[in-house]
Every structure is written in C-alpha cells, then in structure tokens.
Design an enzyme around this catalytic site. Structure first.
Site, PDB file in Angstrom:
ATOM      1  N   THR A  25       0.893  -1.194  -0.061  1.00  0.00           N
ATOM      2  CA  THR A  25      -0.027   0.068  -0.120  1.00  0.00           C
ATOM      3  C   THR A  25       0.789   1.258  -0.128  1.00  0.00           C
ATOM      4  O   THR A  25       0.563   2.177  -0.433  1.00  0.00           O
ATOM      5  CB  THR A  25      -1.027  -0.057   1.198  1.00  0.00           C
ATOM      6  OG1 THR A  25      -2.054  -1.135   1.062  1.00  0.00           O
ATOM      7  CG2 THR A  25      -1.734   1.214   1.234  1.00  0.00           C
ATOM      8  N   ASP A 106       0.080  -7.017   4.652  1.00  0.00           N
ATOM      9  CA  ASP A 106      -0.757  -8.041   5.014  1.00  0.00           C
ATOM     10  C   ASP A 106       0.232  -9.219   5.248  1.00  0.00           C
ATOM     11  O   ASP A 106      -0.204  -9.961   6.208  1.00  0.00           O
ATOM     12  CB  ASP A 106      -1.411  -8.470   3.660  1.00  0.00           C
ATOM     13  CG  ASP A 106      -2.533  -7.304   3.443  1.00  0.00           C
ATOM     14  OD1 ASP A 106      -3.058  -6.905   4.507  1.00  0.00           O
ATOM     15  OD2 ASP A 106      -3.337  -7.380   2.474  1.00  0.00           O
ATOM     16  N   CYS A 295      -4.446 -18.519  20.784  1.00  0.00           N
ATOM     17  CA  CYS A 295      -4.695 -17.354  21.433  1.00  0.00           C
ATOM     18  C   CYS A 295      -3.710 -16.495  21.096  1.00  0.00           C
ATOM     19  O   CYS A 295      -2.435 -16.796  20.460  1.00  0.00           O
ATOM     20  CB  CYS A 295      -4.394 -17.834  22.856  1.00  0.00           C
ATOM     21  SG  CYS A 295      -5.692 -18.732  23.638  1.00  0.00           S
TER      22      CYS A 295
END
Ligand code: ASP
Length: 356
Positions: A25, A106, A295
């Site tokens: 980006t 990402d 987790c």
C-alpha cells in the site's frame, strides 16, 4: 594514501542505507481495479521527504532505493519472495550500513521473520516497514513509518531484523498484524519493544536486542525455498468438531512437508485418539509438524492438560510462544536446509534469532 574512485565510491556507500521497495500500500496508486503498486516510487518518496520540516530532513541518513521487480501486493508473496529479499540484502550487504525494506502490511510479518532466519548474526540493522495508507493519501502514515525506519536503520546498536510501524520498533520474529485499518496495525504479543519514537527522538532499548549477544561475522543461511513455495508447509487452526479424516486429508497429502497447527489455549486438541494417530503417522513419515496456541498471546505447553498430553509423544514440536508467522517461516527455513530430521527438529526447538 589516495583512494581510487571506486574505493571512494564504496566508502561513501558504506555510509548509506539501502531501501528495498517491494510493493504494498505504501507505494500504491488508484487504478481501474483498485489500489495497485504505482510507478516511480523513488521519485515520489524523494518529493514527499522534501516536504518535511528541515529538522526532520537533516536527521535522516543518506540512502539509495532499489525496487524489487515485479512490485507486488504482499498478499501475493510466497517463500520465494522472502528468498529474493534475503538474497538481495546479502548481495548488497558490504556496501551499506543498514537496510530498510518497504513491504505490504498483509504478509509483512512473515517476510520479516523469514529474513531474520536467513540473515542470522546480523551486525547491522534491517528494518521492515510499510503503511496502511498510500504515500500520497491525505493523513497517510507512510512518511512517518519511512522516517522512523530510516532512523532506526542508521543505528549503530541495532543488529537484527526489526519492524518499525507507527513509532514502534518490534523484533522481526515477534510481530503480528492485528488490525486491518488502524495505523498502529502491528503488535508484539510476547516480547517488548526494541525501540520507539518519543517526541521527535527515536529511542532504542539495546538490552532487549540481539546486538548485545551478537559475536563475530554474520552467519547467513540462504537456502533455496523453491521446493517450499507452493503450499508444502501448511497452517491449520482447530475448530470445534474437527475430525481425523479432515486432518488426514490435509496432512497426509504427499506434497505436504510440514505443518503449523494452532491449538486451543495452552495447546489442547479434542479428546479423539484418532487425531493423535493421524499426527503420529505423519510425524513418523518425517513431516515437520509444530503447534502453537490459537490465542493471540501466551505460550503453548503440551501436557498442561490431559487434552494436550499426547502431542509430544506423537512427535509434534512445541512452538512455545512463537507467533504463527515466525513458526511457519521457521518450518519453511528449516525444511530448506540440508539438515538431518533430528537436527531440524532440534533447531526448531532452539531460539535462533530470539523468536521464542
Ligand atoms: N494488501 C496490501 C499489501 O499487503 C496491504 C498493505 O500494504 O497495507 O501489500
């Protein structure tokens, strides 16, 4: 003694950083199909930096930019992309005092972790960064992230792969993307910051870095990832109701060489002996199978509960408190090395670059 023009040039470059632009980006511009990597990033970045206050500009180190063709949205990255970035840094290593890698957010954490395994024993900084907004977008985070990355990449004490994002410096093997929109999109759930921006200063915490223990020359491990770039290492998160036939279908495929399992809590899986049988079977075939917790923070401890106690016996390796990105990139890296199965397993359990 007079230096030849080449030597003078080399000496000058040793005072500089190399910025490697891979896409993401940060350099994207709008097109018909949406944002895509834009042209002329070096010129656009230079123009943006010239607009900064003189006090910020004057504190920046000199740098050169090299683009990795083709520029990509990092969602298209594979282990081959990691290999190409690692190889480029290794090739240019002697000519620059530090490196900045501009990368899409990402899969940035995978690339950062992989670079840390490839570039072990670094004696200078490699700082990875990106942005949540394109460079030219109003209020973009891009310039702040680049400025911080350049400042930290000029450090004399930082000797590892780090990620700079939103004013924070993280260990490259400890970072995860936790937000799809917020500017502070990254966090390091199980390891403290290596540095941070405080006002206009960039403060480093060297006692937390690998620099304190770095001795001797770098020990790069630049194996080919070519045989591991088409899904040969898989990642599988449990869900309630997962059955042995599903595990078998994925792990039993002959193309699969390794897998990262994400288990419940401290490393538990459903009370189904057939699941353990599948795991023991594929480990017995020499596949490298590791497990961490689902987790976001904390560690896996096989055997803390009866529900996880058979894992070690089945041959599954504990990834302890590693991030999914660091664990998966490590499986790829170790499978690419010319090692015996026993050494591979041993090295997975050993911290190589502060990843566990
Ligand atoms: N899809 C983009 C990429 O990873 C997202 C970003 O850079 O923030 O390349």
């Amino acid at each position: 003694m007079k230096k030849s023009p080449q030597l003078r040039d080399a000496a000058r470059r040793c005072e500089r950083l190399l910025v490697i632009y891979t896409g993401g980006t940060i350099g994207m511009q709008g097109g018909d199909a949406g944002l895509a990597p834009g042209e002329d990033f070096p010129m656009r970045l230079a123009r943006a930096l010239e607009g900064l206050p003189a006090s910020i500009q004057s504190a920046l180190p000199a740098f050169e930019i090299e683009s990795l063709e083709p520029l990509i949205d990092s969602s298209a990255a594979t282990p081959l992309t990691w290999q190409r970035i690692g190889a480029l840094i290794a090739e240019r290593f002697d000519a620059y005092k530090g490196f900045v890698v501009l990368h899409g957010t990402d899969t940035l954490a995978f690339s950062a972790a992989s670079l840390a395994y490839q570039l072990q024993g670094l004696d200078r900084p490699v700082v990875v960064t990106g942005a949540m907004q394109p460079l030219e977008a109003p209020g973009s985070d891009a310039l702040d992230n680049v400025v911080g990355a350049l400042r930290f990449a000029a450090s004399e004490t930082l000797k590892e792969v780090a990620v700079h994002f939103a004013g924070r410096l993280y260990r490259g093997t400890r970072v995860v993307k936790r937000h799809s929109e917020a500017p502070d999109a990254f966090e390091s759930p199980n390891y403290p910051l290596l540095g941070e921006r405080v006002g206009s200063d960039f403060v480093e915490y060297p006692a937390r870095g690998l620099g304190a223990t770095q001795r001797g020359a770098p020990r790069f491990e630049l194996a080919s990832y070519a045989g591991l770039a088409q899904g040969e290492v898989i990642r599988l998160a449990l869900w309630p109701g997962i059955s042995a036939w599903q595990l078998e279908a994925l792990l039993g495929d002959v193309r699969v060489k390794g897998a990262l399992l994400q288990l419940w809590g401290a490393g538990n899986l459903p009370d189904d002996p057939e699941l353990l049988e599948v795991l023991a079977g594929v480990c017995g075939e020499g596949k490298l199978i590791a497990a961490i917790s689902l987790c976001p923070a904390g560690s896996a401890h096989f055997g803390a509960y009866a529900a996880g106690s058979g894992l070690e016996q089945a041959g599954v390796l504990s990834g302890a408190d590693m991030t999914p990105e660091a664990a998966l990139a490590k499986l790829v890296h170790l499978l690419a090395q010319p090692l015996s199965e026993a050494d591979r397993r041993q090295r997975f359990l050993t911290p190589l670059v502060g990843e566990r």
